[in-house]
Design an enzyme around this catalytic site. Structure first.
Site, PDB file in Angstrom:
ATOM      1  CG  ASN A 104      -1.829  -1.204   1.275  1.00 31.11           C
ATOM      2  OD1 ASN A 104      -2.067  -1.842   0.238  1.00 31.11           O
ATOM      3  ND2 ASN A 104      -2.285  -1.560   2.456  1.00 31.11           N
ATOM      4  CB  VAL A 105       1.180   4.043  -2.170  1.00 33.94           C
ATOM      5  CG1 VAL A 105       1.951   3.032  -2.999  1.00 33.94           C
ATOM      6  CG2 VAL A 105      -0.210   4.266  -2.771  1.00 33.94           C
ATOM      7  CG  ASP A 106      -2.863   3.268   2.671  1.00 37.66           C
ATOM      8  OD1 ASP A 106      -3.711   2.398   2.437  1.00 37.66           O
ATOM      9  OD2 ASP A 106      -1.955   3.112   3.529  1.00 37.66           O
ATOM     10  CG  HIS A 121       4.041  -1.574  -4.717  1.00 35.25           C
ATOM     11  ND1 HIS A 121       2.892  -2.325  -4.607  1.00 35.25           N
ATOM     12  CD2 HIS A 121       5.005  -2.432  -5.131  1.00 35.25           C
ATOM     13  CE1 HIS A 121       3.149  -3.579  -4.965  1.00 35.25           C
ATOM     14  NE2 HIS A 121       4.436  -3.668  -5.275  1.00 35.25           N
ATOM     15  CB  CYS A 149      11.770  20.196  -9.105  1.00 38.55           C
ATOM     16  SG  CYS A 149      13.199  20.076  -8.043  1.00 38.55           S
ATOM     17  CB  CYS A 152      16.205  21.427 -10.972  1.00 47.40           C
ATOM     18  SG  CYS A 152      15.058  20.088 -11.371  1.00 47.40           S
ATOM     19  CB  THR A 190      -2.270  -8.865  -0.841  1.00 48.13           C
ATOM     20  OG1 THR A 190      -1.771  -8.684  -2.175  1.00 48.13           O
ATOM     21  CG2 THR A 190      -1.682 -10.129  -0.257  1.00 48.13           C
ATOM     22  CB  SER A 191      -5.659  -9.820  -5.242  1.00 45.07           C
ATOM     23  OG  SER A 191      -4.714  -8.913  -5.790  1.00 45.07           O
TER      24      SER A 191
END
Ligand code: BV8
Ligand code: ZN
Length: 241
Positions: A104-106, A121, A149, A152, A190-191
């Site tokens: 998860n990225v939450d 991930h 950014c 830069c 998870t699947s």
């Protein structure tokens, strides 16, 4: 309340375990109201995540991909960890040797207090410059599109591993060594479809770990794990610990 014999069995293995590894997927956050990837609630404007979470999609239409992530950031910003996230943070505190691996990225595991954590991930609350590669925290909801950014001027992208992109080597190595040395691997929500994360379960089994799965439905893992507990993560996980 009668403790289901399977749950009793799982608890005994977890109590006896010297080293515990945990692998979570979108199902653990579903109980916090975060849409899963492959459930019907996971769709956005009829796109599939596999269509948007790719470097090609970002190359072709960075605004569309950022609109999707903006939507997910807005949804996730309003969500809280649930009893399953908190139970894992307590398990970490109680075990000498513990490692939590999430797809998860939450950011909900971190919010619940998990420290020994590998985010396979990436993290939806971090951005990376496509020019100077600087990674920074960014919690703006909504994000001004398209973000650039400050150092830069390069175009920023989510600091997330997309389909077709390699996972961070160190994160993957830490996760592999955790499942190679654990006595119990607990897999939650998870699947089991996404690689290389899906390799962690067979790797644990090949190293004689006792593997327990918690999932609403049967998965490709279910016939291979030692114990498959069917139900909601927020109901089952606190009973295991
Ligand atoms: C790579 C970031 C190579 C995006 C994500 C064919 C065969 C094998 C592999 C491949 C193939 N074709 C392509 C590949 C490789 C590909 C892959 O595996 N594709 C899959 C779809 C077949 N993998 C990659 O591309 C990886 N990279 O291979 O690179 C390489 C190597 C070297 C150099 C260059 C390149 C990168 C994969 C990472 C992709 N990024 N996320 C974003 O989040 O925006 S993956 C994405 O899926 C999410 O991170 C998510 O976490 C992850 C896995 O999904 P799940 O977490 O399992 O969620 P899902 O919705 O599927 O299932 C939810 C489950 O919960 C269900 O089982 C449900 O029953 C259960 N549930 C629901 N509610 C509850 C519950 N359980 C308990 N309680 C509940 N309440
Ligand atoms: Zn830059």
């Amino acid at each position: 309340m009668t403790i289901d014999p399977q749950i009793k069995e799982a608890r005994e293995h977890l109590i006896r375990a010297r080293a515990v590894a945990v692998l979570t997927g979108a199902g653990i956050s579903a109980d916090s109201g975060v849409p899963t990837f492959r459930g019907t609630d996971g769709l956005w404007r009829n796109f599939r995540s596999e269509d948007l979470a790719t470097p090609e999609a970002f190359e072709r239409n960075p605004r569309l991909v950022w609109e999707w992530y903006n939507w997910r950031r807005e949804v996730i910003a309003a969500k809280k960890p649930n009893e399953a996230h908190y139970a894992l943070a307590r398990l970490e505190a109680g075990k000498q040797n513990f490692h939590l691996i999430t797809q998860n990225v939450d950011g909900l595991h971190r919010l619940a207090g998990s420290k020994k954590l590998s985010e396979l991930h990436g993290d939806i609350w971090k951005v990376r410059c496509t020019s100077c590669r600087l990674v920074s925290d960014n919690r703006d909801v909504p994000l001004s599109l398209l973000p650039h950014c400050r150092t830069c001027g390069g175009l920023l992208r989510p600091h997330i591993v997309w389909f077709g992109e390699a996972l961070d080597r160190e994160v993957l190595d830490a996760s592999l060594s955790a499942v190679e040395s654990c006595d119990v691997l607990l897999i939650i929500g998870t699947s089991g479809l996404v690689y290389p994360a899906a390799m962690l379960m067979p790797t644990a089994k090949a190293h004689q770990a006792y593997v327990i799965e918690v999932n609403l439905d049967p998965t490709p893992y279910s016939s291979d794990v030692h114990l498959s507990l069917q139900g909601r993560a927020k109901d089952i996980v606190p009973l295991l610990l």
